[in-house]
Design an enzyme around this catalytic site. Structure first.
Site, PDB file in Angstrom:
ATOM      1  N   LYS A 127       1.827 -10.090   3.144  1.00 21.99           N
ATOM      2  CA  LYS A 127       1.039  -9.693   1.972  1.00 21.99           C
ATOM      3  C   LYS A 127       0.302 -10.917   1.468  1.00 21.99           C
ATOM      4  O   LYS A 127       0.820 -12.036   1.544  1.00 21.99           O
ATOM      5  CB  LYS A 127       1.956  -9.175   0.859  1.00 21.99           C
ATOM      6  CG  LYS A 127       1.244  -8.309  -0.145  1.00 21.99           C
ATOM      7  CD  LYS A 127       0.978  -6.959   0.459  1.00 21.99           C
ATOM      8  CE  LYS A 127       0.648  -5.893  -0.520  1.00 21.99           C
ATOM      9  NZ  LYS A 127       0.831  -4.566   0.082  1.00 21.99           N
ATOM     10  N   ASN A 168      -7.366   4.641  -5.305  1.00 19.88           N
ATOM     11  CA  ASN A 168      -7.530   5.124  -3.931  1.00 19.88           C
ATOM     12  C   ASN A 168      -6.421   6.100  -3.536  1.00 19.88           C
ATOM     13  O   ASN A 168      -6.683   7.179  -3.006  1.00 19.88           O
ATOM     14  CB  ASN A 168      -7.598   3.908  -2.986  1.00 19.88           C
ATOM     15  CG  ASN A 168      -7.643   4.331  -1.539  1.00 19.88           C
ATOM     16  OD1 ASN A 168      -6.617   4.677  -0.960  1.00 19.88           O
ATOM     17  ND2 ASN A 168      -8.814   4.351  -0.955  1.00 19.88           N
TER      18      ASN A 168
HETATM   19  N1  GLU Z   1      -1.950  -2.358   1.392  1.00 24.23           N
HETATM   20  C1  GLU Z   1      -1.427  -1.254   2.113  1.00 24.23           C
HETATM   21  C2  GLU Z   1       0.089  -1.171   1.969  1.00 24.23           C
HETATM   22  O1  GLU Z   1       0.651  -1.714   1.039  1.00 24.23           O
HETATM   23  C3  GLU Z   1      -1.897  -1.213   3.565  1.00 24.23           C
HETATM   24  C4  GLU Z   1      -1.497  -2.373   4.428  1.00 24.23           C
HETATM   25  C5  GLU Z   1      -2.163  -2.383   5.798  1.00 24.23           C
HETATM   26  O2  GLU Z   1      -2.825  -1.429   6.155  1.00 24.23           O
HETATM   27  O3  GLU Z   1      -1.978  -3.379   6.475  1.00 24.23           O
HETATM   28  O4  GLU Z   1       0.754  -0.517   2.716  1.00 24.23           O
END
Ligand code: GLU
Length: 431
Positions: A113, A228
């Site tokens: 992240k 979203n």
């Molecule tokens: N930000 C999204 C999540 O927390 C997608 C992460 C991604 O597609 O790598 O799952």
């Protein structure tokens, strides 16, 4: 720091809560304590200074992070968020959830992240672009299509991903768009990626309703968060005939016991920026939304929304966590006592990373799938993941909740991969 402050910080600290849960799952699944040792600390944590030239000619230096939690399954993978409230602990927890999520749904990625501590509302588009490119430059080869692949998250979108793809490609001196997912279609994006997390939430909610014998087309839905995830899920629920009776965003919430007209609401939000003031609906606040009489409640905003002080008011039979980490451990316990099924985030919102995986696969072999193929494969993955985890939880997790079951299931798969890669000192083949 006083003991009280220390305790309060610990209480709402998502990292502390996640580590407790991981430890408990490792023990309950009777895995080697070494598995917990591997998972408790990110494999790499980067804190970077991001210089940005502002419109007035001054330079501002933002703080950024990229936490690469674990790559036992493959390249690190996870979103990049722009938010003023991110902390090192929240980014660590978010990266850990990505590891667990990828394992649970069976996509060959590790967890990561990233974040930049900023208030995007204060930036012009040019400043946001410069900040994004600067972040890519300082991360250098710590990201890449086979190394670590960012994606959209809170306050980042397809345009931000396109800037990352472009900056990375110019640094590499060749087009290398597989470095990010969630890109615009024109530069290697995947149809259906933008809606994927909301669509996954919808599929999982439908499976959960079936498991609870709730007639799905009559299930009353309440959604916290109309970004979203929340808005895309709302469209699908409405299309399936489910009355979406309440939604909220930062401006507050709206309620109509017969169901809100979601297409019109989306138009209203486009025009006014917020759900508030939608004609034909009653204004409510965020706490009232969480306590609304409904069948399925979907927290799809941020962390720590259902807490010890409001979980007792929840009237939903099922909570589907569209957001990452919306329920605190105290709330989990209260909901468990009330026999509310909480479908945990690492399962419920894994539709996003699943379609990210589809995008990465398509980038790798230079071929595009159509929308029907993407949605069908997403539906298969989500339904299968729900059934497997629900079955496992019912069978193995006699006195526990579905989150514990999901953690156990996910960590067992991680432990197996660690075993084969030789990361565990499991001399007897036991892990
Ligand atoms: N930000 C999204 C999540 O927390 C997608 C992460 C991604 O597609 O790598 O799952």
């Amino acid at each position: 720091m006083s003991v009280e402050v220390d305790k309060a910080e610990k209480k709402d600290n998502v990292l502390v809560a996640t580590l407790d849960k991981v430890k408990q799952a490792v023990e309950l699944a009777e895995l080697s304590p070494e598995v917990y040792e591997h998972l408790k600390t990110p494999m790499r944590f980067l804190e970077v200074a991001i210089p940005v030239e502002m419109e007035d000619g001054t330079t501002r230096v933002y703080t950024g992070y990229r936490c690469q939690h674990n790559n036992v399954f493959g390249p690190y993978k996870g979103g990049l968020r722009y938010h003023p409230d991110v902390t090192t602990d929240s980014i660590k927890a978010l990266s850990m959830w990505m590891t667990l999520k990828c394992s649970l749904v069976g996509v060959p990625f590790g967890g990561a992240k990233g974040a930049i501590v900023c208030d995007v509302q204060e930036l012009t588009v040019k400043e946001k672009e410069r900040m994004t490119r600067s972040y890519v430059r300082v991360l250098g080869s710590f990201i890449g299509p086979e190394t670590d692949i960012p994606a959209p998250d809170v306050f980042t979108d397809a345009q931000v991903m396109a800037w990352i793809a472009d900056e990375y490609s110019s640094n590499m001196r060749e087009p290398s768009f597989g470095v990010v997912t969630g890109k615009p279609l024109a530069v290697g994006g995947c149809v259906g990626r933008n809606e994927a997390t909301g669509r996954g939430v919808f599929f999982v909610a439908r499976e959960a309703a079936n498991a609870f014998d709730i007639p799905f087309d009559k299930a009353r839905i309440a959604i916290q968060g109309f970004g979203n995830v929340g808005s895309n899920a709302a469209v699908l629920f409405a299309e399936a005939g489910c009355p979406v009776i309440a939604v909220s965003d930062v401006s507050g919430g709206i309620y109509n016991k017969d169901g809100l007209e979601i297409e019109k609401l989306i138009e209203h939000v486009k025009k006014t920026g917020f759900v508030k003031g939608f004609p034909g609906a009653q204004d409510i606040d965020n706490q009232e939304l969480l306590a609304i009489d409904c069948d399925i409640l979907i927290p799809a905003a941020l962390e720590n929304q259902l807490t010890g002080s409001n979980a007792g008011n929840v009237k939903a039979k099922i909570v589907v966590e569209g957001a990452n980490g919306p329920t605190t451990p105290e709330a989990d316990q209260i909901l468990k006592d009330k026999k509310v099924l909480v479908v945990p985030d690492i399962l419920a919102n894994s539709g996003g990373v699943t379609v990210s995986y589809f995008e990465w696969v398509q980038n790798n072999y230079g071929f595009r799938w159509d929308l029907a193929t993407v949605n069908r494969r997403l539906e298969e993955k989500m339904s299968e993941a729900f059934k497997m985890v629900y079955h496992y939880y019912c069978e193995k997790c006699v006195d526990s909740d579905m989150r514990t079951g999901a953690y156990m299931y996910s960590i067992k798969r991680l432990a197996e991969a660690m075993h084969y890669r030789g990361w565990l000192n499991d001399k007897n083949g036991q892990y």
